[in-house]
Design an enzyme around this catalytic site. Structure first.
Site, PDB file in Angstrom:
ATOM      1  N   SER A   1       0.835  -1.214   0.000  1.00 45.35           N
ATOM      2  CA  SER A   1       0.000   0.000   0.000  1.00 45.35           C
ATOM      3  C   SER A   1       0.862   1.253   0.000  1.00 45.35           C
ATOM      4  O   SER A   1       0.341   2.364   0.059  1.00 45.35           O
ATOM      5  CB  SER A   1      -0.918  -0.002   1.232  1.00 45.35           C
ATOM      6  OG  SER A   1      -0.156  -0.153   2.416  1.00 45.35           O
TER       7      SER A   1
ATOM      8  N   ASN B   1      -1.812  -2.585  13.476  1.00 46.44           N
ATOM      9  CA  ASN B   1      -3.274  -2.406  13.451  1.00 46.44           C
ATOM     10  C   ASN B   1      -3.713  -1.156  14.204  1.00 46.44           C
ATOM     11  O   ASN B   1      -4.573  -0.406  13.733  1.00 46.44           O
ATOM     12  CB  ASN B   1      -3.965  -3.648  14.023  1.00 46.44           C
ATOM     13  CG  ASN B   1      -3.698  -4.878  13.168  1.00 46.44           C
ATOM     14  OD1 ASN B   1      -3.142  -4.764  12.077  1.00 46.44           O
ATOM     15  ND2 ASN B   1      -4.075  -6.051  13.664  1.00 46.44           N
TER      16      ASN B   1
ATOM     17  N   HIS C   1     -40.344  22.418 -10.604  1.00 45.67           N
ATOM     18  CA  HIS C   1     -40.395  21.558 -11.808  1.00 45.67           C
ATOM     19  C   HIS C   1     -39.660  22.196 -12.982  1.00 45.67           C
ATOM     20  O   HIS C   1     -39.974  21.919 -14.133  1.00 45.67           O
ATOM     21  CB  HIS C   1     -41.840  21.273 -12.241  1.00 45.67           C
ATOM     22  CG  HIS C   1     -42.747  20.879 -11.125  1.00 45.67           C
ATOM     23  ND1 HIS C   1     -42.971  19.570 -10.753  1.00 45.67           N
ATOM     24  CD2 HIS C   1     -43.483  21.634 -10.260  1.00 45.67           C
ATOM     25  CE1 HIS C   1     -43.815  19.539  -9.733  1.00 45.67           C
ATOM     26  NE2 HIS C   1     -44.128  20.774  -9.398  1.00 45.67           N
TER      27      HIS C   1
ATOM     28  N   SER D   1     -13.721  25.670 -26.610  1.00 42.08           N
ATOM     29  CA  SER D   1     -13.820  24.421 -27.354  1.00 42.08           C
ATOM     30  C   SER D   1     -12.672  24.350 -28.352  1.00 42.08           C
ATOM     31  O   SER D   1     -12.266  25.366 -28.905  1.00 42.08           O
ATOM     32  CB  SER D   1     -15.159  24.373 -28.091  1.00 42.08           C
ATOM     33  OG  SER D   1     -15.061  23.548 -29.233  1.00 42.08           O
TER      34      SER D   1
ATOM     35  N   LYS E   1     -17.438  29.033 -28.385  1.00 42.33           N
ATOM     36  CA  LYS E   1     -17.843  28.430 -27.116  1.00 42.33           C
ATOM     37  C   LYS E   1     -17.122  28.999 -25.891  1.00 42.33           C
ATOM     38  O   LYS E   1     -15.936  29.297 -25.930  1.00 42.33           O
ATOM     39  CB  LYS E   1     -17.598  26.908 -27.146  1.00 42.33           C
ATOM     40  CG  LYS E   1     -18.469  26.147 -28.103  1.00 42.33           C
ATOM     41  CD  LYS E   1     -19.944  26.148 -27.743  1.00 42.33           C
ATOM     42  CE  LYS E   1     -20.250  25.311 -26.536  1.00 42.33           C
ATOM     43  NZ  LYS E   1     -20.062  23.883 -26.778  1.00 42.33           N
TER      44      LYS E   1
ATOM     45  N   ASN F   1     -17.347  27.474 -22.092  1.00 46.80           N
ATOM     46  CA  ASN F   1     -18.014  26.377 -21.386  1.00 46.80           C
ATOM     47  C   ASN F   1     -17.824  26.444 -19.870  1.00 46.80           C
ATOM     48  O   ASN F   1     -16.727  26.751 -19.402  1.00 46.80           O
ATOM     49  CB  ASN F   1     -17.473  25.032 -21.877  1.00 46.80           C
ATOM     50  CG  ASN F   1     -17.751  24.808 -23.350  1.00 46.80           C
ATOM     51  OD1 ASN F   1     -18.783  25.249 -23.859  1.00 46.80           O
ATOM     52  ND2 ASN F   1     -16.823  24.156 -24.026  1.00 46.80           N
TER      53      ASN F   1
ATOM     54  N   GLU G   1     -19.308  21.805 -14.307  1.00 43.78           N
ATOM     55  CA  GLU G   1     -19.602  20.442 -14.761  1.00 43.78           C
ATOM     56  C   GLU G   1     -18.708  19.432 -14.053  1.00 43.78           C
ATOM     57  O   GLU G   1     -19.145  18.331 -13.692  1.00 43.78           O
ATOM     58  CB  GLU G   1     -19.406  20.338 -16.269  1.00 43.78           C
ATOM     59  CG  GLU G   1     -20.437  21.147 -17.041  1.00 43.78           C
ATOM     60  CD  GLU G   1     -20.075  21.248 -18.516  1.00 43.78           C
ATOM     61  OE1 GLU G   1     -20.753  20.622 -19.326  1.00 43.78           O
ATOM     62  OE2 GLU G   1     -19.095  21.930 -18.856  1.00 43.78           O
TER      63      GLU G   1
ATOM     64  N   TYR H   1      -9.058  -6.790  12.830  1.00 41.26           N
ATOM     65  CA  TYR H   1      -8.428  -6.321  11.601  1.00 41.26           C
ATOM     66  C   TYR H   1      -8.471  -7.416  10.534  1.00 41.26           C
ATOM     67  O   TYR H   1      -8.214  -8.592  10.807  1.00 41.26           O
ATOM     68  CB  TYR H   1      -6.953  -5.923  11.849  1.00 41.26           C
ATOM     69  CG  TYR H   1      -6.297  -5.418  10.581  1.00 41.26           C
ATOM     70  CD1 TYR H   1      -6.463  -4.101  10.166  1.00 41.26           C
ATOM     71  CD2 TYR H   1      -5.560  -6.278   9.759  1.00 41.26           C
ATOM     72  CE1 TYR H   1      -5.905  -3.648   8.983  1.00 41.26           C
ATOM     73  CE2 TYR H   1      -5.007  -5.822   8.570  1.00 41.26           C
ATOM     74  CZ  TYR H   1      -5.187  -4.507   8.184  1.00 41.26           C
ATOM     75  OH  TYR H   1      -4.648  -4.063   7.004  1.00 41.26           O
TER      76      TYR H   1
ATOM     77  N   GLN I   1      -7.162  -2.390   4.436  1.00 41.03           N
ATOM     78  CA  GLN I   1      -6.165  -1.568   3.747  1.00 41.03           C
ATOM     79  C   GLN I   1      -6.831  -0.780   2.603  1.00 41.03           C
ATOM     80  O   GLN I   1      -6.323   0.254   2.176  1.00 41.03           O
ATOM     81  CB  GLN I   1      -5.042  -2.464   3.208  1.00 41.03           C
ATOM     82  CG  GLN I   1      -3.951  -1.721   2.482  1.00 41.03           C
ATOM     83  CD  GLN I   1      -2.708  -2.573   2.311  1.00 41.03           C
ATOM     84  OE1 GLN I   1      -1.969  -2.794   3.265  1.00 41.03           O
ATOM     85  NE2 GLN I   1      -2.495  -3.081   1.103  1.00 41.03           N
TER      86      GLN I   1
ATOM     87  N   LYS J   1      -8.330   3.350   2.268  1.00 39.35           N
ATOM     88  CA  LYS J   1      -7.578   4.612   2.146  1.00 39.35           C
ATOM     89  C   LYS J   1      -7.797   5.395   0.873  1.00 39.35           C
ATOM     90  O   LYS J   1      -8.045   6.602   0.916  1.00 39.35           O
ATOM     91  CB  LYS J   1      -6.092   4.322   2.332  1.00 39.35           C
ATOM     92  CG  LYS J   1      -5.819   3.805   3.720  1.00 39.35           C
ATOM     93  CD  LYS J   1      -4.387   3.539   4.014  1.00 39.35           C
ATOM     94  CE  LYS J   1      -4.312   2.837   5.350  1.00 39.35           C
ATOM     95  NZ  LYS J   1      -5.080   1.555   5.368  1.00 39.35           N
TER      96      LYS J   1
HETATM   97  N1  ARG Z   1      -1.046  -1.387   5.456  1.00 42.22           N
HETATM   98  C1  ARG Z   1      -1.950  -1.924   6.411  1.00 42.22           C
HETATM   99  C2  ARG Z   1      -3.301  -1.228   6.270  1.00 42.22           C
HETATM  100  O1  ARG Z   1      -3.316  -0.180   5.765  1.00 42.22           O
HETATM  101  C3  ARG Z   1      -1.438  -1.711   7.792  1.00 42.22           C
HETATM  102  C4  ARG Z   1      -1.973  -2.681   8.790  1.00 42.22           C
HETATM  103  C5  ARG Z   1      -1.475  -4.033   8.506  1.00 42.22           C
HETATM  104  N2  ARG Z   1      -1.798  -4.949   9.534  1.00 42.22           N
HETATM  105  C6  ARG Z   1      -1.711  -6.262   9.344  1.00 42.22           C
HETATM  106  N3  ARG Z   1      -2.073  -6.996  10.357  1.00 42.22           N
HETATM  107  N4  ARG Z   1      -1.298  -6.791   8.231  1.00 42.22           N
HETATM  108  O2  ARG Z   1      -4.315  -1.751   6.662  1.00 42.22           O
END
Ligand code: ARG
Length: 458
Positions: A24, A111, A157, A278, A284, A286, A291, A318, A323, A326
């Site tokens: 990640s 976690n 309306h 445009s 144009k 716009n 939008e 967890y 993950q 995010k």
């Molecule tokens: N990159 C993980 C997340 O965003 C961090 C937590 C990972 N924990 C684990 N037990 N693998 O969730």
């Protein structure tokens, strides 16, 4: 054993594409400041509780600060091998200060660490969003104050209903944003909680002080249950919901701006700074910004739906699914802040085509309710008055006239109680200004409304 931080019980390395899929770091790197802030608080607490020595804590804390400096200077190498921001930072720390860096993770888990980072990040972003909402509210109020004399058609309306003050129309968005801001402020109570020290799931055997680390991080309170602490994502869902609501409001306003700017309506002009042309049609201009905001509101609502689906079937505590919490919120935060800023600029620089509006409101049937109310004042029941006026409107449509063009004779053929003073009552200005009931569109009522709005901004 393999090279991973968790490699002890493994004999083989994951495949490259497994590692890439698992990582990640490419999106959670934006949490680095929060991650290091959380780690410094954790190390400080461990030292105060005698779990780390003073020297160890000092080494770890200055090491963490140096890692952040490296990152900000573009000197820190981030690697998918270390999966996420937490382990990349830990690796960089150990590279910098040696084995002692490995003591930082005492009494915590990724976690509670990742949850802490997310709480800190969202708390900060929600504060930015509240500020941004306030700026937009100020701009709307200014726009309303400067154009208090402008009358425009009010619609239901998308059919002309009754004339209203432009200020009244635009102030409706002030109150939507007022509620949006309140929702974000109220949500802070639930965001402002520390999960740190919950460990992986069940707390820790070390004699830690969760209140102390929470205090150091500026949290108002801590989670009371370690299992809840590491698996709760309600605050992300709530923030996405609040973002979706404000985006929905901005989308509605965008839609109105697009319509107002159409050649068919021609009520306003957006400044060149907030419009585009445009590539093919030279004439144009716009309203792309409006939008885009309207379009982006789909993305933020999508993120909310995605997050609800993500958490729906998860058992405690967890699960790696989390993950995935995010990218949606990171994107939604950027989107809402960008949209608020653009909307603000668009409103600050738009101009109103007053002559067009004046002509528009004088050439329609939006004063029909006026005539009905007039008859009611003369003792006619509203239902009967409605019918009389309906017939007069039909007569006008057939003869290509508006109500104000009818002669007194023509009026009186439909109802004897109509007199000469009807013409004044049918004027658009009179029609607007007589609506001074609280919250109505009469100038006095709108000024009163704006006074209340101003108080809220102070
Ligand atoms: N990159 C993980 C997340 O965003 C961090 C937590 C990972 N924990 C684990 N037990 N693998 O969730």
């Amino acid at each position: 054993m393999t090279k991973k931080a968790w490699g002890g019980r493994f004999q083989g390395e994951p495949l490259d594409y497994v590692e890439a899929f698992n990582a990640s770091i490419h999106f959670d790197k934006i949490l680095i400041e929060k991650d290091i802030e959380g780690s410094i608080a954790h190390a400080t607490m461990l030292e105060k509780k005698g779990i780390l020595s003073e020297v160890e804590a000092e080494q770890i804390i200055s090491g963490l600060k140096a890692v952040l400096e490296d990152f900000n200077a573009g000197r820190m190498e981030l690697s998918v091998q270390h999966e996420d921001i937490h382990m990349n930072v830990e690796r960089a720390l150990i590279n910098k200060i040696g084995e002692v860096g490995g003591k930082l993770h005492t009494g915590r888990s990724r976690n509670d660490q990742v949850a802490t980072d997310m709480h800190l990040y969202i708390k900060e972003q929600v504060e930015h969003i509240i500020e941004s909402i306030n700026s937009l509210k100020k701009t709307i109020l200014t726009l309303a104050e400067e154009n208090i004399h402008v009358i425009m058609p009010g619609y239901t309306h998308l059919q002309r209903a009754q004339p209203v003050l432009f200020s009244h129309h635009i102030m409706a968005y002030f109150w939507m944003l007022q509620r949006d801001g309140e929702r974000f402020s109220e949500s802070l109570k639930r965001i402002d909680l520390s999960p740190l020290g919950a460990g992986a799931i069940s707390g820790t055997t070390f004699d830690i002080d969760r209140e102390m680390s929470a205090d150091l991080l500026g949290f108002s309170d801590i989670y009371q249950n370690s299992m809840d602490a590491v698996s709760d994502r309600d605050y992300i869902i709530e923030t996405l919901s609040n973002i979706s609501l404000v985006m929905m409001h901005l989308s509605r306003l965008s839609e109105e701006i697009i319509f107002w700017m159409s050649e068919e309506a021609n009520f306003i002009q957006l400044s060149d700074q907030f419009t585009t042309g445009s590539s093919m049609m030279p004439q144009k201009k716009n309203p792309d910004m409006a939008e885009l905001i309207r379009g982006k509101s789909g993305r933020t609502t999508g993120a909310l739906m995605g997050m609800l689906m993500l958490v729906k079937g998860l058992p405690l505590t967890y699960n790696k699914d989390l993950q995935e919490d995010k990218e949606g919120i990171f994107d939604a935060v950027t989107t809402v802040l960008g949209s608020l800023e653009i909307m603000n600029g668009m409103l600050e620089t738009l101009s109103i085509n007053e002559e067009v509006l004046e002509e528009t409101v004088s050439e329609d049937f939006s004063n029909a309710t006026e005539l009905a109310d007039y008859l009611v004042q003369k003792g006619v029941s509203f239902r009967k008055a409605h019918e009389v006026v309906g017939k007069l409107v039909l007569k006008c449509i057939h003869s290509g006239k508006y109500l104000k063009n009818l002669s007194l004779e023509e009026f009186r053929q439909h109802h004897r109680s109509i007199e000469d003073d009807i013409y004044d009552q049918l004027s658009t200005r009179t029609s607007v200004d007589r609506r001074n009931s609280r919250g109505g569109t009469g100038t006095e009522a709108v000024i009163e409304q704006m006074k209340r709005a101003e108080k809220l901004l102070k």
